[in-house]
Design a protein around this motif. Sequence first.
Motif, short mmCIF file in Angstrom:
data_model
loop_
_atom_site.label_atom_id
_atom_site.label_comp_id
_atom_site.label_asym_id
_atom_site.label_seq_id
_atom_site.Cartn_x
_atom_site.Cartn_y
_atom_site.Cartn_z
N GLN A 1 54.82 18.98 -4.57
CA GLN A 1 53.45 19.34 -4.94
C GLN A 1 53.35 19.63 -6.44
N TYR B 1 47.87 20.02 -1.78
CA TYR B 1 46.95 19.23 -0.96
C TYR B 1 47.67 18.72 0.28
N CYS B 2 46.89 18.29 1.23
CA CYS B 2 47.37 17.50 2.35
C CYS B 2 46.49 16.27 2.42
N GLU B 3 46.78 15.35 3.32
CA GLU B 3 45.97 14.14 3.45
C GLU B 3 45.46 14.01 4.87
N VAL C 1 51.30 16.31 5.92
CA VAL C 1 51.54 17.61 5.29
C VAL C 1 52.83 17.54 4.50
N TRP C 2 52.90 18.34 3.44
CA TRP C 2 54.11 18.44 2.63
C TRP C 2 55.07 19.50 3.17
N ASP D 1 54.08 13.37 9.33
CA ASP D 1 52.85 12.69 9.70
C ASP D 1 52.49 13.09 11.13
N SER E 1 53.53 24.01 8.73
CA SER E 1 54.64 23.07 8.95
C SER E 1 55.71 23.28 7.90
N GLU F 1 45.25 21.96 0.80
CA GLU F 1 46.08 22.19 1.97
C GLU F 1 45.81 23.53 2.66
N PRO G 1 47.94 23.12 7.70
CA PRO G 1 49.04 22.37 7.07
C PRO G 1 50.19 23.22 6.57
N LEU H 1 47.09 13.19 9.94
CA LEU H 1 47.30 14.28 9.00
C LEU H 1 48.69 14.13 8.41
N ALA I 1 57.75 17.96 5.34
CA ALA I 1 56.78 16.87 5.27
C ALA I 1 56.77 16.10 6.59
#
Length: 660
Positions: free
Chosen positions: A316, A327-329, A305-306, A267, A262, A223, A259, A303, A265
Amino acid sequence: MTRIRREVLTLPAAQLGPDNPLPPLHPLDDRDLPQALNSVRAGETPIGMPRDMARQVGHERLHSLLPVRVRDGYGRTREPRALDALVIENDRLRATVLPGLGGRIVSLLHLPTGRELLYRNPVFQPAGFALNGAWYSGGIEWNIGATGHTILSCAPLHAARVPAPDGGQMLRLWEWERLRDLPFQVDLWLPDGSDFLYAGVRVRNPHERPVPTYWWSNIAVPEERRILAPAEQAWHFGYERRLRRVPVPSYDGVDRSHPLNSPYAADYFYDVPDGRRRWIAAVDADGHGLAQTSTDTLRGRKLFVWGHLPGGRRWQEWLTEPGTGGYCEIQAGLARTQLEHVRLDAESEVSWLEAYGPLDAPGAPGAGEWAQVVQDAEDRLEAALPRARVEQAYAAWLPCADTEPGETLATGSGWGALEVLRADWKLPGTPFPESTLGAAQAPWRELLRTGSLPEPRRVRPPGETLVAPHWRDMLETAPATPHTEYHLGIAQWHAGDRAQAVRSWERGLQLAPSRWPLMRCLAVADQTSGHHERAAERYADAFDDLCRERRDDGADWTAAQAALGRETLQALLRVRRTADARAVWDRLLPAVRERGRFRLLDAELLLAEGRPDAARAVLDAGFEVADLREGEEVIGRLWARLTDEPLPARHDFRMRPEQP
């Protein structure tokens, strides 16, 4: 050329445990459907939303997990465990795949530099994120089915060697996705000297009717990286259920391409313009990282983010070892957003090619003009992997998609074999041989062969139910034994014929040697129709019957007692029958009472009994609810009923701002 070999990956790993034996009759909620899209249901298009997007948001959303079971038997005790892995490599990249756990690519190593391109989770820790429960973080996962993480997250896939377009080897992964009854495949290969791993993906609809389709490839990356995508706007969706269009990369004075900027969490579904190359990248402080690109069919980029606030940080830690980094996705999908499902016509298929590899974009981590930063990164990607080459690789792969597999490397489930046996489908390239049929499929094969569903040979929790129309039709014409009535009622319930389902369960109950499965189904029916007192009574009777019938303390019976005990306690607490709830609690196996989910239920029961200090002591002593669902707020709500003190960090899983 590509080389494929077997390997054993040893990780600290939690056991998955047995599946929940109770059929998931409760409907899925629409918590992921934005409040702003209620107008879609009324046939309107919200302002600013493309018509095709509005249509697909409302297209045949999933309302039930049937015929799939919930996977909630895992814990949080991790011990070194050997996981079967398949390694695919050339002289530039090495990809490590776990065929027994969803076919996930858990590592993508760039050999010349020694850089890991993905977020590689150092542990295997299931958590309640998949549609059916167990899921784990890290790597590249293949999500098919419906909005959310696939039911195959922790399930085995078939795997085999297949000739690649360049004469080398491909690793083929394939399975039968049971929520939509669709076969799919992922072909992985590395051309000689290539810095990019290719993934050819195909989803087929063998049915004589259209089927809603969903696909997102989810890529976990550290992340701390900056996320780049060719977009000036994105659809933002958070856990407050608001969908809105926001500028990229910054809004509210914050650059969201980093990330950790933010708070919560969220999208970000990038609005990539038509005609623009489809790609997304994550780069570190030196401009090194991972790029994902594809043919245009895979249109969406996202994207996740947590966030940097306590709830996101707690999640996490929950998914890995504390102190190992978050991590992020970055993701790629068939539609603009994950709220949509795409129509796949009868007897048709959809396919595309993805590519994953290193990206060097030195200026990208800086604070330069977004459009120029993105263009520079895209130019670097074009130099490393031209868009035309991706199209050529797709064209070269497509004729190979039907090539029959060679050496078998892993075996998935037998559900695809059962469907192929039933319909005599021909699915070149993805065989589902009868040899893969197992104990779960045996009674259904017998129904197919003889027209009768066999009665169980011994007393045990009931097996899985099939609910598709063709199986429901066979159950309706089969001899009406109690066992058949149980399964028929579940299939009718899934079809929306709830009154007939109740009649089937009531008929089966009259002669059933094992009564608790049918009584539990009737209890759910009572709850659904608002008869909570009667539901609680039926749950209590069902639990009492199970305790009398239980033959041992093995995994299957323990899973049944835990699942039914949990539902019974919740039903009794709802109607304030605390004495009866305490009697159920006392009959639970000691090992079940020690689970975190049941420690939480004990605290709720103590509070209902008028013992708030004892309930607070349970929370203060600490416990871990292993199957805590993504977005579940039950611990925080209970804490708020007990005290005005701040929620302790160990219990803080909040993923959204406080609601007014």
